[in-house]
Scaffold this active site. Structure first.
Site, PDB file in Angstrom:
ATOM      1  N   CYS A  43       0.835  -1.195   0.000  1.00 45.52           N
ATOM      2  CA  CYS A  43       0.000   0.000   0.000  1.00 45.52           C
ATOM      3  C   CYS A  43       0.878   1.256   0.000  1.00 45.52           C
ATOM      4  O   CYS A  43       2.001   1.256   0.511  1.00 45.52           O
ATOM      5  CB  CYS A  43      -0.897  -0.007   1.233  1.00 45.52           C
ATOM      6  SG  CYS A  43      -2.015   1.403   1.365  1.00 45.52           S
ATOM      7  N   SER A  45       0.498   3.800   1.759  1.00 49.85           N
ATOM      8  CA  SER A  45       0.686   4.311   3.121  1.00 49.85           C
ATOM      9  C   SER A  45       2.034   3.904   3.689  1.00 49.85           C
ATOM     10  O   SER A  45       2.646   4.650   4.459  1.00 49.85           O
ATOM     11  CB  SER A  45      -0.435   3.818   4.031  1.00 49.85           C
ATOM     12  OG  SER A  45      -1.678   4.353   3.628  1.00 49.85           O
ATOM     13  N   HIS A  48       4.698   6.172   2.531  1.00 53.96           N
ATOM     14  CA  HIS A  48       4.746   7.441   3.263  1.00 53.96           C
ATOM     15  C   HIS A  48       5.723   7.367   4.435  1.00 53.96           C
ATOM     16  O   HIS A  48       6.246   8.390   4.886  1.00 53.96           O
ATOM     17  CB  HIS A  48       3.353   7.817   3.761  1.00 53.96           C
ATOM     18  CG  HIS A  48       2.433   8.296   2.685  1.00 53.96           C
ATOM     19  ND1 HIS A  48       2.760   9.310   1.819  1.00 53.96           N
ATOM     20  CD2 HIS A  48       1.189   7.896   2.320  1.00 53.96           C
ATOM     21  CE1 HIS A  48       1.770   9.525   0.971  1.00 53.96           C
ATOM     22  NE2 HIS A  48       0.805   8.673   1.254  1.00 53.96           N
ATOM     23  N   HIS A  64       0.764  -3.350   6.313  1.00 53.03           N
ATOM     24  CA  HIS A  64      -0.482  -3.369   7.097  1.00 53.03           C
ATOM     25  C   HIS A  64      -1.619  -4.036   6.335  1.00 53.03           C
ATOM     26  O   HIS A  64      -2.769  -3.990   6.760  1.00 53.03           O
ATOM     27  CB  HIS A  64      -0.869  -1.949   7.516  1.00 53.03           C
ATOM     28  CG  HIS A  64      -1.208  -1.055   6.366  1.00 53.03           C
ATOM     29  ND1 HIS A  64      -0.245  -0.496   5.550  1.00 53.03           N
ATOM     30  CD2 HIS A  64      -2.401  -0.636   5.871  1.00 53.03           C
ATOM     31  CE1 HIS A  64      -0.835   0.226   4.620  1.00 53.03           C
ATOM     32  NE2 HIS A  64      -2.139   0.156   4.784  1.00 53.03           N
ATOM     33  N   CYS A 170      -7.313  -3.587   3.843  1.00 57.60           N
ATOM     34  CA  CYS A 170      -7.111  -2.135   3.787  1.00 57.60           C
ATOM     35  C   CYS A 170      -7.651  -1.544   2.500  1.00 57.60           C
ATOM     36  O   CYS A 170      -8.674  -0.868   2.484  1.00 57.60           O
ATOM     37  CB  CYS A 170      -5.632  -1.776   3.947  1.00 57.60           C
ATOM     38  SG  CYS A 170      -5.263  -0.023   3.643  1.00 57.60           S
TER      39      CYS A 170
END
Length: 373
Positions: A43, A45, A48, A64, A170
């Protein structure tokens, strides 16, 4: 049970690549389970973290989105048993706290340590070189094994491959729910989705399934624009200006009912474009995070008041993991939700940095790490 050794992709500080690191992993404690991961979604995220846009505690094990098998359990675990197939929800759902008990499992208080990976008793389960390592979102699915809260483990039916199961932890519910739940898309609506990656693709699917007449994608990457049509987009544009012109024309000036921001990073320019594209009584749903040092929402109050527009955030797409994950898998079985089409490439754990270079370059909708134990 005993402490075991696991290989994991770890971020030691911002602006560095992931490092494959051998760690020691403790036994699960009360209400915890140890999972042997089979697959992990890649992902944005997690990118990041290495890009410096996620406020996390270093060092941290990435990942995650994950699915695998429960290897062992700690005391008083009731939700799953050793040998069970599970998908991990990146937000746990205890079922008893105030958010859970009022139908908002996506805000369960057990998820308060997502950025540190610390357990609620103040301890950690990953260790190495004299340090404690957290798992991102208290998971750490970029590891062959991880200890997680039992509240983050959702049973995965035998007929669903682990790769697809990992995605519904997710990206799929986050995107789908951003349209169906947070965006409240209805039949005949006009919906605009900024960003058609792993989350935005599912916002497209959710909007289309909810009955939107126009599902319009804005993405600078041609591959993603073309792929979005497979998932239900009716139109796709490279820029917000092109999309704005089309929205005005196709709605006879009424503008969009819902605009959803699922790009790699939310920017002020993007939010302003979304607001101006939203019609009377419409919603702007912000799902993707912004750069850590920037404030993306600067809107003149009059532009909201005059059209009674709403700007709102969406976490996990307002989904309830224990209800919505099985529901989404049911829609996959019935052919109403595409999951196989989301996976662009598969990688080994050692290829995690190659995978993120592909993601940043716009070559993937969703990459998958397949754990080879």
């Amino acid at each position: 049970m005993a402490t075991i050794t696991t290989r994991a992709a770890v971020a030691h500080e911002a602006h560095e690549d992931w490092r494959i690191t051998e760690l020691q992993l403790d036994d699960p404690r009360e209400h915890e389970v140890r999972i042997k991961f089979a697959a992990s979604g890649l992902c944005h995220s997690d990118h990041h973290i290495t890009a410096g846009d996620a406020p996390v505690r270093f060092p941290i094990v990435g990942g995650h989105e994950g699915a695998g098998i429960v290897e062992s359990v700690g005391p008083n675990v009731r939700r799953v048993r050793p040998g069970d197939r599970v998908v991990c929800s990146y937000i746990p759902a205890c079922g008893a706290c105030r958010p859970c008990s009022t139908g908002h499992q996506n805000m369960c208080v057990k998820g308060l340590n997502a950025g540190t990976g610390m357990f609620l008793d103040g301890s950690y389960r990953f260790h190495g070189a004299g340090q404690d390592y957290g798992g991102f979102c208290s998971l750490g699915t970029f590891s062959e094994y991880a200890v997680v809260s039992e509240w983050a483990a959702v049973p995965l039916p035998d007929d669903i491959p682990f790769e697809l199961g990992s995605l519904v932890g997710c990206g799929v519910p986050t995107g789908w729910g951003s349209a169906v739940n947070a965006g409240e898309v209805r039949a005949g609506d006009t919906v605009v989705v900024f960003g058609a990656g792993g989350v935005g693709s599912n916002a497209v699917q959710g909007a289309r399934f909810a009955g939107a007449k126009n599902v319009i994608v804005v993405d600078p990457v041609e591959f993603k624009r073309e792929h979005s049509r497979i998932l239900g987009a009716t139109h796709a544009f490279a820029t917000a200006a092109e999309a704005q012109e089309f929205v005005v024309e196709t709605t006879w000036g009424q503008l969009a009912d819902t605009v959803i921001i699922t790009a790699d990073a939310t920017t002020e320019e993007m939010v302003n474009a979304a607001v101006l594209m939203t019609g009377k009584g419409g919603k702007v749903v912000i799902t993707s995070v912004g750069h850590l040092s920037e404030r993306a929402v600067h809107v003149h109050a009059g532009t909201l008041i005059s059209y009674q527009r709403q700007i709102r955030g969406a976490l996990f797409g307002d989904c309830n993991p224990l209800y919505d994950i099985p529901k989404l898998l049911g829609l996959y079985r019935s052919g109403d939700l595409k999951l196989d089409e989301l996976i662009t490439r598969r990688y080994t754990l050692d290829q995690v940095n190659d995978a993120y270079r592909d993601l940043v370059a716009g070559r993937n909708i969703r990459g998958i790490i397949t754990h080879d134990h």
